[in-house]
Design an enzyme around this catalytic site. Structure first.
Site, PDB file in Angstrom:
ATOM      1  CE  LYS A  10      -1.605  14.467  10.243  1.00 39.34           C
ATOM      2  NZ  LYS A  10      -0.697  13.454   9.640  1.00 39.34           N
ATOM      3  CE1 TYR A  50      -4.131   9.412   8.478  1.00 42.13           C
ATOM      4  CE2 TYR A  50      -4.522   9.592  10.835  1.00 42.13           C
ATOM      5  CZ  TYR A  50      -4.126  10.159   9.631  1.00 42.13           C
ATOM      6  OH  TYR A  50      -3.721  11.471   9.582  1.00 42.13           O
ATOM      7  CG  PHE A  58       3.430   4.412   9.128  1.00 46.19           C
ATOM      8  CD1 PHE A  58       2.178   5.014   9.137  1.00 46.19           C
ATOM      9  CD2 PHE A  58       4.000   4.105   7.893  1.00 46.19           C
ATOM     10  CE1 PHE A  58       1.496   5.300   7.965  1.00 46.19           C
ATOM     11  CE2 PHE A  58       3.321   4.377   6.703  1.00 46.19           C
ATOM     12  CZ  PHE A  58       2.062   4.978   6.751  1.00 46.19           C
ATOM     13  NE  ARG A  86      -2.420  15.506  -2.125  1.00 40.81           N
ATOM     14  CZ  ARG A  86      -2.169  14.640  -1.136  1.00 40.81           C
ATOM     15  NH1 ARG A  86      -2.941  14.610  -0.075  1.00 40.81           N
ATOM     16  NH2 ARG A  86      -1.159  13.818  -1.204  1.00 40.81           N
ATOM     17  CB  THR A  92       4.048  12.816   3.480  1.00 40.56           C
ATOM     18  OG1 THR A  92       2.952  12.753   2.579  1.00 40.56           O
ATOM     19  CG2 THR A  92       3.718  12.042   4.749  1.00 40.56           C
ATOM     20  CG  ASN A 113       2.605  14.819   8.649  1.00 41.13           C
ATOM     21  OD1 ASN A 113       1.665  14.772   9.446  1.00 41.13           O
ATOM     22  ND2 ASN A 113       2.589  14.189   7.497  1.00 41.13           N
ATOM     23  CG  HIS A 116      -5.196  14.132   6.941  1.00 42.19           C
ATOM     24  ND1 HIS A 116      -4.659  13.080   6.254  1.00 42.19           N
ATOM     25  CD2 HIS A 116      -6.487  14.238   6.511  1.00 42.19           C
ATOM     26  CE1 HIS A 116      -5.592  12.551   5.465  1.00 42.19           C
ATOM     27  NE2 HIS A 116      -6.708  13.234   5.599  1.00 42.19           N
ATOM     28  CD  GLU A 127      -9.844  11.931   4.314  1.00 44.05           C
ATOM     29  OE1 GLU A 127      -9.033  11.027   4.044  1.00 44.05           O
ATOM     30  OE2 GLU A 127      -9.544  13.143   4.240  1.00 44.05           O
TER      31      GLU A 127
HETATM   32  P1  CMP Z   1      -1.195  11.880   6.611  1.00 42.50           P
HETATM   33  O1  CMP Z   1      -1.190  12.719   5.400  1.00 42.50           O
HETATM   34  O2  CMP Z   1      -2.156  12.220   7.689  1.00 42.50           O
HETATM   35  O3  CMP Z   1      -1.438  10.348   6.176  1.00 42.50           O
HETATM   36  C1  CMP Z   1      -0.878   9.243   6.852  1.00 42.50           C
HETATM   37  C2  CMP Z   1       0.018   9.646   7.978  1.00 42.50           C
HETATM   38  O4  CMP Z   1       0.864   8.626   8.478  1.00 42.50           O
HETATM   39  C3  CMP Z   1       0.966  10.719   7.509  1.00 42.50           C
HETATM   40  O5  CMP Z   1       0.283  11.911   7.261  1.00 42.50           O
HETATM   41  C4  CMP Z   1       1.966  10.729   8.667  1.00 42.50           C
HETATM   42  O6  CMP Z   1       1.487  11.474   9.773  1.00 42.50           O
HETATM   43  C5  CMP Z   1       1.979   9.259   9.114  1.00 42.50           C
HETATM   44  N1  CMP Z   1       3.215   8.554   8.763  1.00 42.50           N
HETATM   45  C6  CMP Z   1       4.082   8.072   9.669  1.00 42.50           C
HETATM   46  N2  CMP Z   1       5.093   7.453   9.069  1.00 42.50           N
HETATM   47  C7  CMP Z   1       4.886   7.524   7.755  1.00 42.50           C
HETATM   48  C8  CMP Z   1       5.605   7.057   6.590  1.00 42.50           C
HETATM   49  N3  CMP Z   1       6.746   6.386   6.694  1.00 42.50           N
HETATM   50  N4  CMP Z   1       5.067   7.322   5.384  1.00 42.50           N
HETATM   51  C9  CMP Z   1       3.892   8.000   5.266  1.00 42.50           C
HETATM   52  N5  CMP Z   1       3.179   8.460   6.340  1.00 42.50           N
HETATM   53  C10 CMP Z   1       3.668   8.235   7.564  1.00 42.50           C
END
Ligand code: CMP
Length: 139
Positions: A10, A50, A58, A86, A92, A113, A116, A127
């Site tokens: 990311k 997404y 969010f 994972r 996450t 984070n 993904h 994907e």
């Molecule tokens: P990802 O695994 O890419 O899937 C959804 C993304 O939303 C997650 O990682 C985070 O980058 C983002 N995100 C932001 N806020 C939240 C939240 N409160 N809970 C889960 N995902 C979040």
């Protein structure tokens, strides 16, 4: 069974020049990078990718973040690739991520984070096809 998963490095990680560090951790976990490209995601691409999170509070912030700089999209191959990826990514929220995981070591926040990874083999196939054609994947 050898299978494939989809991964994104990311914008928070590309901005801090951590592409190689993340890739080393993926490879160290037994995953092989069989396709990879650095792209600037468009708003439309991020919203579609997404789409499952469209109703979440969010969502707007997530789309803005994912288009805030380059990302590296990847296809990873290995035994039990979805679960293996994972595991090395970690939870996450980096505050919950286990020691030695990518998110524990490099992620900045629950949004920024760093990586993904697909959550199932079915979603991995969807994907992967979203970003790669078959001839771009060389296993
Ligand atoms: P990802 O695994 O890419 O899937 C959804 C993304 O939303 C997650 O990682 C985070 O980058 C983002 N995100 C932001 N806020 C939240 C939240 N409160 N809970 C889960 N995902 C979040």
């Amino acid at each position: 069974m050898t299978d494939r998963t989809f991964s994104i490095i990311k914008p928070d990680a590309t901005r801090r020049n951590l592409t190689g560090k993340v890739n080393a951790m993926l490879e160290g976990a037994g995953l092989r990078i069989v396709a990879q490209k650095r792209i600037q995601m468009s708003q439309a691409q991020a919203e579609e990718f997404y789409g499952v999170h469209r109703e979440r509070p969010f969502f707007g912030s997530l789309v803005a973040f994912m288009t805030s700089g380059p990302v590296v999209v990847q296809v990873l191959e290995g035994d039990d690739a979805v679960a293996r990826n994972r595991e090395v990514m970690g939870a996450t929220n980096p505050a919950d991520a286990a020691e030695g995981t990518i998110r524990k070591e490099v992620a900045e926040s629950i949004e920024a984070n760093s990586v993904h990874g697909s959550d199932s083999a079915e979603n991995a196939a969807i994907e992967i096809a979203f970003f790669f054609s078959d001839d771009e994947i060389v296993g």
